[in-house]
Design a protein around this motif. Sequence first.
Motif, PDB file in Angstrom:
ATOM      1  N   PRO A 167      -8.863   7.836  -4.667  1.00 33.77           N
ATOM      2  CA  PRO A 167      -8.578   9.043  -3.887  1.00 33.77           C
ATOM      3  C   PRO A 167      -8.683   8.717  -2.400  1.00 33.77           C
ATOM      4  O   PRO A 167      -9.521   7.898  -1.998  1.00 33.77           O
ATOM      5  CB  PRO A 167      -9.678  10.018  -4.330  1.00 33.77           C
ATOM      6  CG  PRO A 167     -10.153   9.500  -5.654  1.00 33.77           C
ATOM      7  CD  PRO A 167     -10.007   8.013  -5.577  1.00 33.77           C
ATOM      8  N   GLU A 168      -7.845   9.337  -1.590  1.00 31.91           N
ATOM      9  CA  GLU A 168      -7.865   9.015  -0.160  1.00 31.91           C
ATOM     10  C   GLU A 168      -9.247   9.242   0.460  1.00 31.91           C
ATOM     11  O   GLU A 168      -9.666   8.493   1.334  1.00 31.91           O
ATOM     12  CB  GLU A 168      -6.813   9.836   0.584  1.00 31.91           C
ATOM     13  CG  GLU A 168      -5.388   9.320   0.432  1.00 31.91           C
ATOM     14  CD  GLU A 168      -5.149   8.022   1.201  1.00 31.91           C
ATOM     15  OE1 GLU A 168      -6.022   7.595   1.980  1.00 31.91           O
ATOM     16  OE2 GLU A 168      -4.071   7.426   1.028  1.00 31.91           O
ATOM     17  N   GLU A 228      -2.823  18.885  -5.666  1.00 30.58           N
ATOM     18  CA  GLU A 228      -3.596  18.533  -6.858  1.00 30.58           C
ATOM     19  C   GLU A 228      -4.429  17.275  -6.610  1.00 30.58           C
ATOM     20  O   GLU A 228      -5.608  17.227  -6.924  1.00 30.58           O
ATOM     21  CB  GLU A 228      -2.667  18.260  -8.045  1.00 30.58           C
ATOM     22  CG  GLU A 228      -2.036  19.458  -8.677  1.00 30.58           C
ATOM     23  CD  GLU A 228      -1.295  19.058  -9.944  1.00 30.58           C
ATOM     24  OE1 GLU A 228      -1.617  19.614 -11.010  1.00 30.58           O
ATOM     25  OE2 GLU A 228      -0.424  18.180  -9.869  1.00 30.58           O
ATOM     26  N   TRP A 229      -3.778  16.248  -6.099  1.00 27.97           N
ATOM     27  CA  TRP A 229      -4.489  15.013  -5.783  1.00 27.97           C
ATOM     28  C   TRP A 229      -3.757  14.246  -4.702  1.00 27.97           C
ATOM     29  O   TRP A 229      -2.567  14.444  -4.481  1.00 27.97           O
ATOM     30  CB  TRP A 229      -4.719  14.136  -7.029  1.00 27.97           C
ATOM     31  CG  TRP A 229      -3.557  13.917  -7.959  1.00 27.97           C
ATOM     32  CD1 TRP A 229      -3.306  14.571  -9.124  1.00 27.97           C
ATOM     33  CD2 TRP A 229      -2.504  12.940  -7.826  1.00 27.97           C
ATOM     34  NE1 TRP A 229      -2.172  14.076  -9.727  1.00 27.97           N
ATOM     35  CE2 TRP A 229      -1.659  13.076  -8.961  1.00 27.97           C
ATOM     36  CE3 TRP A 229      -2.195  11.972  -6.873  1.00 27.97           C
ATOM     37  CZ2 TRP A 229      -0.523  12.283  -9.145  1.00 27.97           C
ATOM     38  CZ3 TRP A 229      -1.069  11.184  -7.054  1.00 27.97           C
ATOM     39  CH2 TRP A 229      -0.249  11.342  -8.179  1.00 27.97           C
ATOM     40  N   ASN A 230      -4.519  13.382  -4.032  1.00 29.92           N
ATOM     41  CA  ASN A 230      -4.016  12.587  -2.908  1.00 29.92           C
ATOM     42  C   ASN A 230      -4.631  11.200  -3.050  1.00 29.92           C
ATOM     43  O   ASN A 230      -5.831  11.028  -2.867  1.00 29.92           O
ATOM     44  CB  ASN A 230      -4.425  13.248  -1.595  1.00 29.92           C
ATOM     45  CG  ASN A 230      -3.961  12.462  -0.379  1.00 29.92           C
ATOM     46  OD1 ASN A 230      -3.113  11.571  -0.477  1.00 29.92           O
ATOM     47  ND2 ASN A 230      -4.509  12.788   0.777  1.00 29.92           N
ATOM     48  N   GLU A 276       0.848  -1.193   0.000  1.00 27.12           N
ATOM     49  CA  GLU A 276       0.000   0.000   0.000  1.00 27.12           C
ATOM     50  C   GLU A 276       0.881   1.239   0.000  1.00 27.12           C
ATOM     51  O   GLU A 276       1.831   1.346   0.774  1.00 27.12           O
ATOM     52  CB  GLU A 276      -0.915   0.023   1.223  1.00 27.12           C
ATOM     53  CG  GLU A 276      -1.930  -1.108   1.232  1.00 27.12           C
ATOM     54  CD  GLU A 276      -2.971  -0.936   2.321  1.00 27.12           C
ATOM     55  OE1 GLU A 276      -3.302   0.232   2.646  1.00 27.12           O
ATOM     56  OE2 GLU A 276      -3.445  -1.953   2.850  1.00 27.12           O
ATOM     57  N   VAL A 277       0.530   2.168  -0.883  1.00 25.94           N
ATOM     58  CA  VAL A 277       1.330   3.374  -1.079  1.00 25.94           C
ATOM     59  C   VAL A 277       0.407   4.585  -1.106  1.00 25.94           C
ATOM     60  O   VAL A 277      -0.719   4.506  -1.622  1.00 25.94           O
ATOM     61  CB  VAL A 277       2.118   3.291  -2.410  1.00 25.94           C
ATOM     62  CG1 VAL A 277       2.737   4.625  -2.775  1.00 25.94           C
ATOM     63  CG2 VAL A 277       3.190   2.210  -2.328  1.00 25.94           C
ATOM     64  N   ASN A 278       0.864   5.676  -0.541  1.00 19.09           N
ATOM     65  CA  ASN A 278       0.167   6.962  -0.694  1.00 19.09           C
ATOM     66  C   ASN A 278       1.051   7.901  -1.500  1.00 19.09           C
ATOM     67  O   ASN A 278       2.254   8.005  -1.251  1.00 19.09           O
ATOM     68  CB  ASN A 278      -0.147   7.587   0.661  1.00 19.09           C
ATOM     69  CG  ASN A 278      -0.670   9.015   0.527  1.00 19.09           C
ATOM     70  OD1 ASN A 278       0.081   9.972   0.658  1.00 19.09           O
ATOM     71  ND2 ASN A 278      -1.954   9.156   0.252  1.00 19.09           N
ATOM     72  N   ILE A 279       0.447   8.562  -2.471  1.00 16.68           N
ATOM     73  CA  ILE A 279       1.171   9.557  -3.274  1.00 16.68           C
ATOM     74  C   ILE A 279       0.334  10.826  -3.335  1.00 16.68           C
ATOM     75  O   ILE A 279      -0.864  10.777  -3.626  1.00 16.68           O
ATOM     76  CB  ILE A 279       1.468   9.058  -4.701  1.00 16.68           C
ATOM     77  CG1 ILE A 279       2.299   7.773  -4.661  1.00 16.68           C
ATOM     78  CG2 ILE A 279       2.209  10.129  -5.507  1.00 16.68           C
ATOM     79  CD1 ILE A 279       2.595   7.184  -6.028  1.00 16.68           C
TER      80      ILE A 279
END
Length: 225
Positions: free
Chosen positions: A200-201, A176-178, A152-155
């Motif tokens: 999206p988170e 811009e985006w999460n 699992e990764v968050n960018i």
Amino acid sequence: SDINQNKAFAVARRRRDLIVLSSIIIGSRFGLHDDAAAVSQSANFREYIDSFDGYSFNYPPNWIQVRGAGADVFFRDPFVLDENISVDISSPSSSRYKSVEDLGSPEEAGRKILRQYLTEFMSTRLGVRRESQILSASSKLADDGKLYYEVEVNIKSYANNNQLAVMPGDRVSSLEWNRRYLSVLGVGNNRLYELRLQAPEKSFTVEESDLREVMNSFRVREVAA
């Protein structure tokens, strides 16, 4: 609150889509996507089976398949376009995988996945920067007896509102985006399979249980020679 509003919207959307889908598929248990892929319907999920390439997974019943997206198969939420599932498979001629452990440890696989994501999302725009972190990397032995890795990764992506401004104070960076990226890696037929979920988170916090069901359902199937 925003989360409660998101939950109410998600529930209403799912109910509406299930009613629409039920009216279309009542009396039909299987539908063919192509000669080698079948879809079976259940109350909460549909099952996609690719018997030619050798994998299967469950997905939300309102999601639609998009062809020509570059992956072996690609589904997305028709309302939240940043929420999608794809499957990628290594080339049969250039890969000789015996186990997902050929990638190293789950942590090593996680670092490779993160590098892959950042390469794919590389931008040539001025003033764009990305923040990323590996949230988890683990292994599991599934009920098919195969070992799978889950990453699992968050960018987050930030961009300056006026990247050509001369004075640094005039270049304000904004989000811009999460997004949350979830990968399940498995090996079979001498090939590496990756199921990738993107959300999206904000959507992930609302639909986490459904998305984890998709992750948990992914299986690599042996293909008859």
